[in-house]
Design a protein around this motif. Structure first.
Motif, PDB file in Angstrom:
ATOM      1  N   LYS A  62      -4.350  -1.385  30.444  1.00 31.31           N
ATOM      2  CA  LYS A  62      -4.048  -1.392  29.006  1.00 31.31           C
ATOM      3  C   LYS A  62      -2.555  -1.506  28.742  1.00 31.31           C
ATOM      4  O   LYS A  62      -2.135  -1.797  27.635  1.00 31.31           O
ATOM      5  CB  LYS A  62      -4.622  -0.142  28.333  1.00 31.31           C
ATOM      6  CG  LYS A  62      -3.985   1.162  28.772  1.00 31.31           C
ATOM      7  CD  LYS A  62      -4.633   2.343  28.093  1.00 31.31           C
ATOM      8  CE  LYS A  62      -4.113   3.650  28.666  1.00 31.31           C
ATOM      9  NZ  LYS A  62      -4.807   4.785  28.105  1.00 31.31           N
ATOM     10  N   TRP A  63      -1.740  -1.300  29.767  1.00 34.32           N
ATOM     11  CA  TRP A  63      -0.288  -1.367  29.621  1.00 34.32           C
ATOM     12  C   TRP A  63       0.297  -2.661  30.180  1.00 34.32           C
ATOM     13  O   TRP A  63       1.507  -2.770  30.359  1.00 34.32           O
ATOM     14  CB  TRP A  63       0.372  -0.183  30.319  1.00 34.32           C
ATOM     15  CG  TRP A  63      -0.136   1.154  29.894  1.00 34.32           C
ATOM     16  CD1 TRP A  63      -0.784   2.072  30.664  1.00 34.32           C
ATOM     17  CD2 TRP A  63      -0.037   1.757  28.594  1.00 34.32           C
ATOM     18  NE1 TRP A  63      -1.094   3.184  29.940  1.00 34.32           N
ATOM     19  CE2 TRP A  63      -0.638   3.021  28.660  1.00 34.32           C
ATOM     20  CE3 TRP A  63       0.504   1.334  27.380  1.00 34.32           C
ATOM     21  CZ2 TRP A  63      -0.725   3.880  27.573  1.00 34.32           C
ATOM     22  CZ3 TRP A  63       0.421   2.188  26.285  1.00 34.32           C
ATOM     23  CH2 TRP A  63      -0.183   3.438  26.387  1.00 34.32           C
ATOM     24  N   ALA A  64      -0.515  -3.660  30.477  1.00 32.08           N
ATOM     25  CA  ALA A  64      -0.027  -4.886  31.129  1.00 32.08           C
ATOM     26  C   ALA A  64       1.089  -5.557  30.334  1.00 32.08           C
ATOM     27  O   ALA A  64       2.112  -5.958  30.902  1.00 32.08           O
ATOM     28  CB  ALA A  64      -1.191  -5.855  31.346  1.00 32.08           C
ATOM     29  N   GLU A  65       0.907  -5.674  29.033  1.00 36.44           N
ATOM     30  CA  GLU A  65       1.937  -6.317  28.206  1.00 36.44           C
ATOM     31  C   GLU A  65       3.207  -5.486  28.164  1.00 36.44           C
ATOM     32  O   GLU A  65       4.312  -6.028  28.179  1.00 36.44           O
ATOM     33  CB  GLU A  65       1.410  -6.564  26.786  1.00 36.44           C
ATOM     34  CG  GLU A  65       0.304  -7.602  26.711  1.00 36.44           C
ATOM     35  CD  GLU A  65       0.706  -8.946  27.279  1.00 36.44           C
ATOM     36  OE1 GLU A  65       1.813  -9.426  26.946  1.00 36.44           O
ATOM     37  OE2 GLU A  65      -0.067  -9.507  28.074  1.00 36.44           O
ATOM     38  N   VAL A  66       3.053  -4.186  28.125  1.00 34.13           N
ATOM     39  CA  VAL A  66       4.217  -3.290  28.125  1.00 34.13           C
ATOM     40  C   VAL A  66       4.992  -3.463  29.431  1.00 34.13           C
ATOM     41  O   VAL A  66       6.226  -3.559  29.427  1.00 34.13           O
ATOM     42  CB  VAL A  66       3.787  -1.820  27.923  1.00 34.13           C
ATOM     43  CG1 VAL A  66       4.946  -0.873  28.146  1.00 34.13           C
ATOM     44  CG2 VAL A  66       3.198  -1.623  26.531  1.00 34.13           C
ATOM     45  N   LEU A  67       4.287  -3.525  30.549  1.00 38.00           N
ATOM     46  CA  LEU A  67       4.951  -3.710  31.838  1.00 38.00           C
ATOM     47  C   LEU A  67       5.740  -5.016  31.886  1.00 38.00           C
ATOM     48  O   LEU A  67       6.862  -5.058  32.404  1.00 38.00           O
ATOM     49  CB  LEU A  67       3.933  -3.666  32.978  1.00 38.00           C
ATOM     50  CG  LEU A  67       3.462  -2.285  33.400  1.00 38.00           C
ATOM     51  CD1 LEU A  67       2.281  -2.378  34.355  1.00 38.00           C
ATOM     52  CD2 LEU A  67       4.587  -1.497  34.032  1.00 38.00           C
ATOM     53  N   ASP A  76      11.746  -7.911  22.683  1.00 38.74           N
ATOM     54  CA  ASP A  76      11.001  -7.324  23.802  1.00 38.74           C
ATOM     55  C   ASP A  76      10.865  -5.808  23.641  1.00 38.74           C
ATOM     56  O   ASP A  76       9.810  -5.235  23.911  1.00 38.74           O
ATOM     57  CB  ASP A  76      11.684  -7.647  25.135  1.00 38.74           C
ATOM     58  CG  ASP A  76      11.655  -9.137  25.443  1.00 38.74           C
ATOM     59  OD1 ASP A  76      10.614  -9.769  25.190  1.00 38.74           O
ATOM     60  OD2 ASP A  76      12.667  -9.655  25.934  1.00 38.74           O
ATOM     61  N   VAL A  77      11.945  -5.157  23.198  1.00 39.00           N
ATOM     62  CA  VAL A  77      11.904  -3.708  22.974  1.00 39.00           C
ATOM     63  C   VAL A  77      10.926  -3.389  21.855  1.00 39.00           C
ATOM     64  O   VAL A  77      10.118  -2.449  21.953  1.00 39.00           O
ATOM     65  CB  VAL A  77      13.315  -3.157  22.644  1.00 39.00           C
ATOM     66  CG1 VAL A  77      13.240  -1.685  22.292  1.00 39.00           C
ATOM     67  CG2 VAL A  77      14.261  -3.373  23.809  1.00 39.00           C
ATOM     68  N   GLY A 137       2.730  -0.133  22.686  1.00 33.29           N
ATOM     69  CA  GLY A 137       2.501   1.240  23.122  1.00 33.29           C
ATOM     70  C   GLY A 137       1.858   2.078  22.041  1.00 33.29           C
ATOM     71  O   GLY A 137       0.887   2.797  22.287  1.00 33.29           O
ATOM     72  N   ASN A 138       2.378   1.972  20.827  1.00 35.12           N
ATOM     73  CA  ASN A 138       1.817   2.752  19.730  1.00 35.12           C
ATOM     74  C   ASN A 138       0.394   2.326  19.393  1.00 35.12           C
ATOM     75  O   ASN A 138      -0.455   3.161  19.100  1.00 35.12           O
ATOM     76  CB  ASN A 138       2.718   2.662  18.495  1.00 35.12           C
ATOM     77  CG  ASN A 138       3.928   3.552  18.634  1.00 35.12           C
ATOM     78  OD1 ASN A 138       3.873   4.601  19.249  1.00 35.12           O
ATOM     79  ND2 ASN A 138       5.034   3.115  18.073  1.00 35.12           N
TER      80      ASN A 138
END
Length: 184
Positions: free
Chosen positions: A70-75, A131-132, A139-140
């Motif tokens: 679920k965090w792939a895009e965040v990574l 990106d930030v 994440g939210n």
């Protein structure tokens, strides 16, 4: 009319007929032998039990690669910003090896601190602002979908109780925590 365009088993005769047909019929004629080839090899596997088992395992077993985290895009976004030279902030940084009971709370702390980076980038017009922002937004969204399931343990710290570290150390720990969560 399409029935006459089918090639016979004699491939030399089929090729000569294909050359004389219109372009749109050539596609139909070429697809017919391919279909026959697939029927003869693939469907014979489905006639026996083992073939059916293999088919269903391949079709229905869920993928477990990292891209389904679920965090792939965040990574991906963390990898893009980690070398940024124009982000200079001190952030409360949780340890990457916090107790597993605290994992969810630690992730929330990292995303809360990401909001500080967003504000800093807006003020300084950072090259990695988008990106930030994506990290914070993704994440939210993910945290809203997955309501907090862990209860605060005595072991777990509040975000402000963690040591302040520079941006580089923050990102390194953030990546480790996210990767650890993806492996669970």
């Amino acid at each position: 009319m399409l029935g006459t365009a089918r090639p016979t088993q004699n491939s030399a005769g089929a090729v000569s007929r294909l050359q004389s047909q219109k372009t749109h019929l050539k596609g139909v004629c070429l697809q017919y032998p391919l279909c026959g080839l697939l029927n003869s090899h693939c469907f014979c596997l489905l006639k026996n039990g083992m073939g059916l088992i293999i088919f269903f395992l391949c079709a229905y077993v869920p993928k477990t690669e990292a891209s389904h985290c679920k965090w792939a895009e965040v990574l991906k976004d963390l990898e893009r910003i980690k070398s940024s030279k124009d982000i200079d902030v001190s952030l409360y940084t949780a340890n990457a090896d916090e107790d597993e009971e605290c994992q969810e709370l630690v992730i929330r702390c990292f995303f809360l601190e990401t909001e500080v980076i967003v504000q800093e980038c807006r003020i300084k017009n950072c090259s990695k602002t988008q990106d930030v922002w994506n990290i914070w937004k993704n994440g939210n969204e993910s945290l809203k979908k997955n309501k907090l399931t862990s209860t605060k343990s005595e072991k777990c710290k509040e975000c402000e109780e963690y040591e302040e570290k520079n941006f580089t150390e923050f990102i390194q720990n953030f990546v480790k925590v996210i990767q650890r969560d993806c492996k669970q």
